[in-house]
Design a protein around this motif. Sequence first.
Motif: not given
Length: 394
Positions: A108-131
């Motif tokens: 349960g503690t690990l799952n709670a930590i997982g809920a705080r984790l996010t993975i975001e794409p590198h800038e090279s994958w972003l369009e000018p509008d952020g998509s």
Amino acid sequence: MNVSKTHALILALTLSAALSSCVSTPATDARDADQATPLEGSAPAAPAGEASSTKASASLDAELDALVAKARDAIDANHLSEGIKFYISALAKATNGGRRSRADEITGTLNAIGARLTIEPHESWLEPDGSQRSGSTRQAARGEGLQPAVYLYESYGYAKSAVPDAFIRFEFVSNGGKLVASVATDAKGMANTSIGAIDSAGSDAVVRAFPIFTSEGYSYAFRSVFRDFSYVAPPNLAIVAALERTPAGYSSNPRVLDAVGQSLKPLGVEVAPYNGVLAPAGFEAAFAGDVRALASLAGTVKAGYFALVYVEVAAPTRMEYGGKVYNIYIANAKATLRIVRVDGTVVFAEAKDGVRGQGGTEQASIDDCLVKVRDELSAIISGKSEAIRKALAE
């Protein structure tokens, strides 16, 4: 940074308790079938008697308490990866020691930590509008273009901090291929992989990235925390363009267009005849693989390929035999077919020289020659259909 083979083997092993709480893919997935298996020799020996059992139980409780305390201290000190590893060690010991309630608590503690984790794409994958943009299967298959790259963060409402020293697992979830499977995050929480090959460059592909942490032979994969990278195959549409040059000049309505288009359709390719008057210089540049010239030919049409035909008919001559000149005209032509991709690389090329036509007038011989050229091009495409189809799929 690439991990060693030892790390790669370790990362294939995950606790069943961890999987049941944090893995979003079905347990029947063949890639996860062995993840619940600990490393050989990692399970504790059975106690010899009641006294030993009581002593071992107290010792295990003390170990678990110490590991959980270390995990909390590490997380309080902003060393999330270290803290998660302590929790994984505690989870392994609790599971092997039959401490179901403690294992559930740690999970349960690990799952709670997982809920705080996010993975975001590198800038090279972003369009000018952020998509997030998409890559090209054709480029990725050659190890070029956009390569999967992510940042791993721990988020607190409006704030977030990078998570270094964690492993990111990269894997194909659509199509297939070769890539560096596990890469550690750097001080900025960034990890990137490189694709070495894609099984079918003619089909779309998706690469997924998710965090996985390992300690003492056990791994905990946060599969519900992921980022997908899409690679799009070129459109299965070919623009057919032709340039016919006869002694009278360039033809405004090349007769080979329909023949080439109809011959390509059985290969599973949609065709679109070029609509417009071709400028010889622009066509010749496209024929040579110039990307800008090809884009100009395509206009607003989203084409993946170009079937380009160049036909040159020489001036007719009168037939002469045995010193006598007959009222029969002979025209000779050379035809070259080139199928290229939007980036100018050649898929298929074939030339046919010495195509002969004849008639009672110069124009009749030219017309007959062009009919023969159409037949020859159709025969070339039909005879090399398997080679062309294979090249289109690569």
